[in-house]
Design a protein around this motif. Sequence first.
Motif, PDB file in Angstrom:
ATOM      1  N   GLY A   1       0.788  -1.218   0.000  1.00  0.00           N
ATOM      2  CA  GLY A   1       0.000   0.000   0.000  1.00  0.00           C
ATOM      3  C   GLY A   1       0.825   1.276   0.000  1.00  0.00           C
ATOM      4  N   ARG A   2       2.129   1.167   0.272  1.00  0.00           N
ATOM      5  CA  ARG A   2       3.008   2.342   0.276  1.00  0.00           C
ATOM      6  C   ARG A   2       4.045   2.283  -0.840  1.00  0.00           C
ATOM      7  N   PHE A   3       4.527   1.073  -1.155  1.00  0.00           N
ATOM      8  CA  PHE A   3       5.559   0.903  -2.172  1.00  0.00           C
ATOM      9  C   PHE A   3       4.952   0.245  -3.410  1.00  0.00           C
ATOM     10  N   THR A   4       5.474   0.635  -4.577  1.00  0.00           N
ATOM     11  CA  THR A   4       5.015   0.061  -5.838  1.00  0.00           C
ATOM     12  C   THR A   4       6.217  -0.330  -6.688  1.00  0.00           C
ATOM     13  N   VAL A   5       6.238  -1.584  -7.116  1.00  0.00           N
ATOM     14  CA  VAL A   5       7.284  -2.076  -8.004  1.00  0.00           C
ATOM     15  C   VAL A   5       6.757  -2.074  -9.427  1.00  0.00           C
ATOM     16  N   SER A   6       7.566  -1.586 -10.347  1.00  0.00           N
ATOM     17  CA  SER A   6       7.193  -1.608 -11.761  1.00  0.00           C
ATOM     18  C   SER A   6       8.446  -1.864 -12.592  1.00  0.00           C
ATOM     19  N   ARG A   7       8.233  -2.209 -13.847  1.00  0.00           N
ATOM     20  CA  ARG A   7       9.359  -2.471 -14.729  1.00  0.00           C
ATOM     21  C   ARG A   7       9.055  -1.951 -16.125  1.00  0.00           C
ATOM     22  N   ASP A   8      10.115  -1.546 -16.821  1.00  0.00           N
ATOM     23  CA  ASP A   8      10.028  -1.129 -18.209  1.00  0.00           C
ATOM     24  C   ASP A   8      10.979  -2.043 -18.975  1.00  0.00           C
ATOM     25  N   ASN A   9      10.437  -3.039 -19.635  1.00  0.00           N
ATOM     26  CA  ASN A   9      11.301  -4.014 -20.309  1.00  0.00           C
ATOM     27  C   ASN A   9      12.062  -3.404 -21.484  1.00  0.00           C
ATOM     28  N   ALA A  10      11.448  -2.454 -22.165  1.00  0.00           N
ATOM     29  CA  ALA A  10      12.130  -1.814 -23.296  1.00  0.00           C
ATOM     30  C   ALA A  10      13.377  -1.069 -22.814  1.00  0.00           C
ATOM     31  N   GLU A  11      13.291  -0.465 -21.618  1.00  0.00           N
ATOM     32  CA  GLU A  11      14.424   0.273 -21.055  1.00  0.00           C
ATOM     33  C   GLU A  11      15.273  -0.597 -20.129  1.00  0.00           C
ATOM     34  N   ARG A  12      14.842  -1.852 -19.915  1.00  0.00           N
ATOM     35  CA  ARG A  12      15.559  -2.755 -19.007  1.00  0.00           C
ATOM     36  C   ARG A  12      15.765  -2.103 -17.646  1.00  0.00           C
ATOM     37  N   THR A  13      14.704  -1.531 -17.138  1.00  0.00           N
ATOM     38  CA  THR A  13      14.783  -0.801 -15.882  1.00  0.00           C
ATOM     39  C   THR A  13      13.664  -1.225 -14.933  1.00  0.00           C
ATOM     40  N   LEU A  14      14.032  -1.383 -13.685  1.00  0.00           N
ATOM     41  CA  LEU A  14      13.108  -1.696 -12.613  1.00  0.00           C
ATOM     42  C   LEU A  14      12.950  -0.459 -11.742  1.00  0.00           C
ATOM     43  N   TYR A  15      11.748  -0.270 -11.206  1.00  0.00           N
ATOM     44  CA  TYR A  15      11.485   0.891 -10.369  1.00  0.00           C
ATOM     45  C   TYR A  15      10.892   0.472  -9.024  1.00  0.00           C
ATOM     46  N   LEU A  16      11.133   1.339  -8.029  1.00  0.00           N
ATOM     47  CA  LEU A  16      10.468   1.198  -6.739  1.00  0.00           C
ATOM     48  C   LEU A  16       9.982   2.583  -6.331  1.00  0.00           C
ATOM     49  N   GLN A  17       8.676   2.779  -6.416  1.00  0.00           N
ATOM     50  CA  GLN A  17       8.062   4.031  -5.964  1.00  0.00           C
ATOM     51  C   GLN A  17       7.725   3.876  -4.492  1.00  0.00           C
ATOM     52  N   MET A  18       8.280   4.749  -3.680  1.00  0.00           N
ATOM     53  CA  MET A  18       8.075   4.671  -2.236  1.00  0.00           C
ATOM     54  C   MET A  18       7.338   5.917  -1.760  1.00  0.00           C
ATOM     55  N   ASP A  19       6.165   5.732  -1.214  1.00  0.00           N
ATOM     56  CA  ASP A  19       5.349   6.821  -0.709  1.00  0.00           C
ATOM     57  C   ASP A  19       5.128   6.661   0.794  1.00  0.00           C
ATOM     58  N   SER A  20       4.692   7.746   1.424  1.00  0.00           N
ATOM     59  CA  SER A  20       4.414   7.726   2.867  1.00  0.00           C
ATOM     60  C   SER A  20       5.579   7.121   3.645  1.00  0.00           C
ATOM     61  N   LEU A  21       6.770   7.584   3.335  1.00  0.00           N
ATOM     62  CA  LEU A  21       7.963   7.019   3.952  1.00  0.00           C
ATOM     63  C   LEU A  21       8.015   7.295   5.453  1.00  0.00           C
ATOM     64  N   LYS A  22       8.584   6.339   6.176  1.00  0.00           N
ATOM     65  CA  LYS A  22       8.706   6.414   7.628  1.00  0.00           C
ATOM     66  C   LYS A  22      10.185   6.314   8.002  1.00  0.00           C
ATOM     67  N   PRO A  23      10.558   6.800   9.176  1.00  0.00           N
ATOM     68  CA  PRO A  23      11.966   6.643   9.595  1.00  0.00           C
ATOM     69  C   PRO A  23      12.413   5.181   9.586  1.00  0.00           C
ATOM     70  N   ASP A  24      11.503   4.242   9.873  1.00  0.00           N
ATOM     71  CA  ASP A  24      11.852   2.821   9.851  1.00  0.00           C
ATOM     72  C   ASP A  24      12.197   2.315   8.456  1.00  0.00           C
ATOM     73  N   ASP A  25      11.912   3.096   7.425  1.00  0.00           N
ATOM     74  CA  ASP A  25      12.268   2.706   6.063  1.00  0.00           C
ATOM     75  C   ASP A  25      13.726   3.020   5.742  1.00  0.00           C
TER      76      ASP A  25
END
Length: 126
Positions: free
Chosen positions: A66-90
């Motif tokens: 619910g806070r992090f989202t993993v996505s990929r772009d195969n054409a660019e050979r790139t993986l992403y991690l979108q991190m929202d609502s970050l906490k100090p424990d992250d």
Amino acid sequence: QVQLVESGGGSVQAGGSLRLSCAAVSRRPYENYCMGWFRQAPGKEREGLGIIDTAFRTTYADSVKGRFTVSRDNAERTLYLQMDSLKPDDTAAYYCAADYSYPCPGPQFVPRYGNRGQGTQVTVSS
């Protein structure tokens, strides 16, 4: 074998967002790799965060669902991690990882994937 390079780490205040990227160089087709993210904080064990399989299906650890989202772009050979609502424990070093398996092992296995990058530091202040 695949070479992975993470970028996008940095410092952010609690409640903020960051987007990590992971560029891949591989001999095998990138789209056939299971891709995932894990992190490691000082004094703690590695924690698998999420995966994205070859059909773009994602699975997450409860700690980031619910806070992090993993996505990929195969054409660019790139993986992403979108991190929202970050906490100090992250706060941790974040790593991307790749595995040539089917089906893709779940998030808890990402720290044991066959290939990983050098990591990028994320620091969340309160």
